[in-house]
Design an enzyme around this catalytic site. Structure first.
Site, mmCIF file in Angstrom:
data_model
loop_
_atom_site.group_PDB
_atom_site.id
_atom_site.type_symbol
_atom_site.label_atom_id
_atom_site.label_comp_id
_atom_site.label_asym_id
_atom_site.label_seq_id
_atom_site.Cartn_x
_atom_site.Cartn_y
_atom_site.Cartn_z
ATOM 1 N N ASP A 73 0.798 -1.236 -0.053
ATOM 2 C CA ASP A 73 -0.103 -0.074 0.056
ATOM 3 C C ASP A 73 0.869 1.214 -0.141
ATOM 4 O OD1 ASP A 73 -2.292 -1.393 -0.226
ATOM 5 O OD2 ASP A 73 -2.845 -0.999 2.010
ATOM 6 N N GLU A 74 2.025 0.960 -0.483
ATOM 7 C CA GLU A 74 3.143 2.219 -0.257
ATOM 8 C C GLU A 74 3.716 2.752 -1.509
ATOM 9 O OE1 GLU A 74 5.263 2.455 3.659
ATOM 10 O OE2 GLU A 74 3.159 2.273 4.436
#
Lengths: 284, 284, 284, 284
Positions: free
Chosen positions: C228-229
């Site tokens: 998610d980064e």
């Protein structure tokens, strides 16, 4: 938009008929003069076959030489504005409402806009106290028995010695004559609220209430002969609801007017706006 | 707004002249019938001296008894709507543009709106394929040589057997007669885009381009005799900029129309809207 | 952004160390090949001394010749992407939630995004019906006893024959291995919701409820090793209030996820995104 | 929200365990005392089986009698706040940044918030000039060699004689002790920015830049023992883009902080907020 300003930064605002190789030619001139391009935006209006460019450069150069070379390279009808990225000089015209004036004063005091507010001018004396809190001269020019033309002559006498880059109508509720507007062409900006959908006539907030309008907007625009219909600079809206009476709608309207006018002033200070006929190009 | 729906939930929408003790009297009736109040909102229009209340209750009760008791307690001119919080039955009227219809079909298929779309009706055959992908009947009612009245008789013959709670004009580009509108009073909703500030006339997106408009809005409203001027239900806007030509502005306009119409349908499905003269009260 | 696409339009996405005269050199090559510049944006990252340019051109040209000349003119470490402005080929991975998939299918069907959705792939069979309504192949690849590596081999066997420009994770709730991610570098995009301020852990919507959060956001980003980064492409938010329970918050979260993922797909289809380390430059 | 205030208006904020007939009982007491209900909102938290009500009334009444009757009618654990709708008395704590303080001063001067700013207190002398422009006392309480406890004793000595309804931390950058916070429970509000998605650590705007964050938010919240994690009052966001360096992001962050803090102050002045555990109910 990045808005840090340094003393040797300049902005070119260029408009001309579109043709091939314009960016190449323009940047060629800048390159030869060893100017560093910091930010560069172009836009081609294919419908009108026009080309627009905003270029922000850093470096030392001879203004006339560079402008001369650009004009030689570009089509006959080219218009070039060249502006130092330094603080702009504003004169603000107001009537009685303090919200837009206050926001500009506060931003200037906090260093959030690169402007020197040189003076505030009004046909009333209402906003003197607010203005003088910020150590800015306030000029009261009552209308009295004067004609519009006579009153505007007095305004000009006060305004012109300040040599403002921009005249900001911060809820100045008097119509300006075409002559006055023409004198400061593309240098007068105004703010007004509006509604979705629109309606004409008196007491707009009462009408908005009766119609159950859910959104109020504000529009900052240049002033031309048609007072509220000059080229739009920026707009914003605020949501409202059925629990708001006309007075509460008016408060919401003020809040959005204030924010939009300050934003428009900032865009002009940073030389981000080109006027093209009845519209603006805004290079944010 | 909370929108979970259960079978034994109902909404009361009450309008009446304002007077003291109304909430006390209304909730007294609900309390005696052991109805649980889930959500309760009132609004007093002090200008018009009117009282409005939306109450969502849970529990079993006899409809006629409760309505009778409420009427006895409340002023003569009280209007009470009582609606089960169950899925609403929609008929959608369209012309050629798919964006609003598609969004409603998709939300229904995903279970995101509590609606049964019973049918889609159009004067053209364009949107049959999209509609039938979702297993919903599509009715093509060409206009041909028919008068408006004749065409509307055919529409009614198709619409009425579905007994819709709501007629949704999802970019239905034909004017409806006052007679047709009156028949489905406060049950027809429409969507249209608009601009800040507004302007009239042909080719609105071309005008918006020429004027350099920075915001497009959309308005969902009830249809009354004045096609685009019935009470507003909800509105939304989208920011646009000078790089968008008229076609691109039209795409932005569609996106906001789609979102606003679906939101308005949801508000009506959940019985959150009271019409008062030319305005709505929306209890979100 | 203007997004009409024509067959002889191409986009150059150029990244290189900053130096003087880059725009002049690049546009010189385009000019010599008689390419019309339609839209042109540059950005100089002064902090990292990097230059980025997106140029959209129209005209016929020999790809290898032009790329060769550009590389000769520009610094050694220059990266150049050259993309035709034609419809992109997407494969969509999903799990059980239909909202993001549905929005993409609908936009494609309406012609609002220039994409061909070649296939939908899932570890479950839930979204077959929705997919097949739009005549698009659906592939069910159950996980069962397979290891992550084994499952991904099966995914690749299905995905690769479609030769997608973009893998869209439309609420695909399985972690992808670094190997899989590396294979499709900068071609996988994901969507997730988030909150202001953020919190970690299970049942995010329940936490958001308990904390009384007033805004939910959604972020579309590239997938890199840290699921998610990866670099953020675009974000949007929606306002919520205390009347919404966890289920209602989840509905609001879905609505904003859907809008943001579709917007991100559009930005990539139009070749408006450059990845630079952990961030993106988005030329809207 | 409607916010006109009149001298004989009061707000009741009631929290209690949910049970049937609460609205009926409460409005019965108000009705017997001939109080006019101007605005009334309830909310039932079904998950926690709790009832909340905000009622704004107009009329003369004996405070103790009405509170006594309400307590007799309602469950044992009921909490009732009763507030006159008059201007609130604020003390503002600041450090060096002027943006939030300036906005509050300006709104007060324009009469846009119903507050009396009694004093501004700071550990530095930076904002004296801005404060005194508005004829408001400024107290400089340097930290020097003092412990936190010693410094807070001095703060209390200055604050308490003003008997403030609200302590506003307008970018006050010092941590307050649990003892100090407990003393002014639910009367201290703070503002901080945040990002989507969030990240911890030093130099947040630099991190936001490196991560390519597209949205900055601001959160106004009550201060409890966990400095930045008290119940959230309101939040707002602003869009940012890749052309903004860390300094420009910081300017955007300030603008949204300023707007959000002023909005939160307004909500509290109008008695629209109930704190329930870690969350707030905001009756707008």
């Amino acid at each position: 938009m990045s808005s840090a300003m340094e003393s040797n930064q300049h902005v070119f605002l260029i408009s001309c008929p579109d043709s091939q190789g314009l960016v190449h030619k323009i940047t060629g001139v800048l390159f030869r003069h060893k100017l560093n391009v910091i930010e560069n935006q172009e836009y081609v209006d294919r419908h009108n076959k026009s080309f627009f460019m905003r270029t922000e450069v850093m470096g030392e150069f001879d203004r006339d030489t560079v402008l001369g070379e650009l004009k030689k390279e570009l089509p006959t009808k080219t218009e070039i504005g060249l502006y130092p990225q330094t603080a702009k000089n504003l004169v603000i015209l107001v009537t009685k409402e303090p919200h837009c004036l206050g926001d500009l004063l506060l931003h200037q005091a906090a260093g959030d806009i690169k402007a020197k507010i040189s003076a505030v001018v009004s046909q009333y004396d209402y906003l003197r106290e607010l203005t003088e809190r910020f150590d800015i001269p306030f000029h009261h020019v009552p209308v009295g028995e004067k004609t519009r033309a006579q009153h505007e002559v007095l305004l000009e006498k006060i305004i012109d010695p300040y040599n403002p880059d921009l005249l900001v109508l911060a809820k100045y509720m008097r119509i300006l004559s075409p002559k006055f507007v023409a004198k400061y062409k593309n240098r007068i900006i105004n703010i007004h609220h509006s509604f979705l959908p629109a309606f004409k006539g008196e007491k707009p907030y009462t009408q908005a209430y009766e119609r159950g309008v859910k959104i109020i907007g504000a529009t900052a625009h240049f002033v031309n002969e048609a007072l509220d219909e000059g080229p739009i600079i920026t707009q914003e809206v605020v949501r409202i609801d059925h629990t708001q009476d006309a007075a509460s709608l008016a408060r919401s309207g003020k809040a959005v007017e204030r924010a939009v006018l300050t934003k428009a002033v900032n865009l002009l200070i940073e030389n981000r706006v080109i006027v093209q006929k009845q519209r603006t190009l805004v290079f944010e």
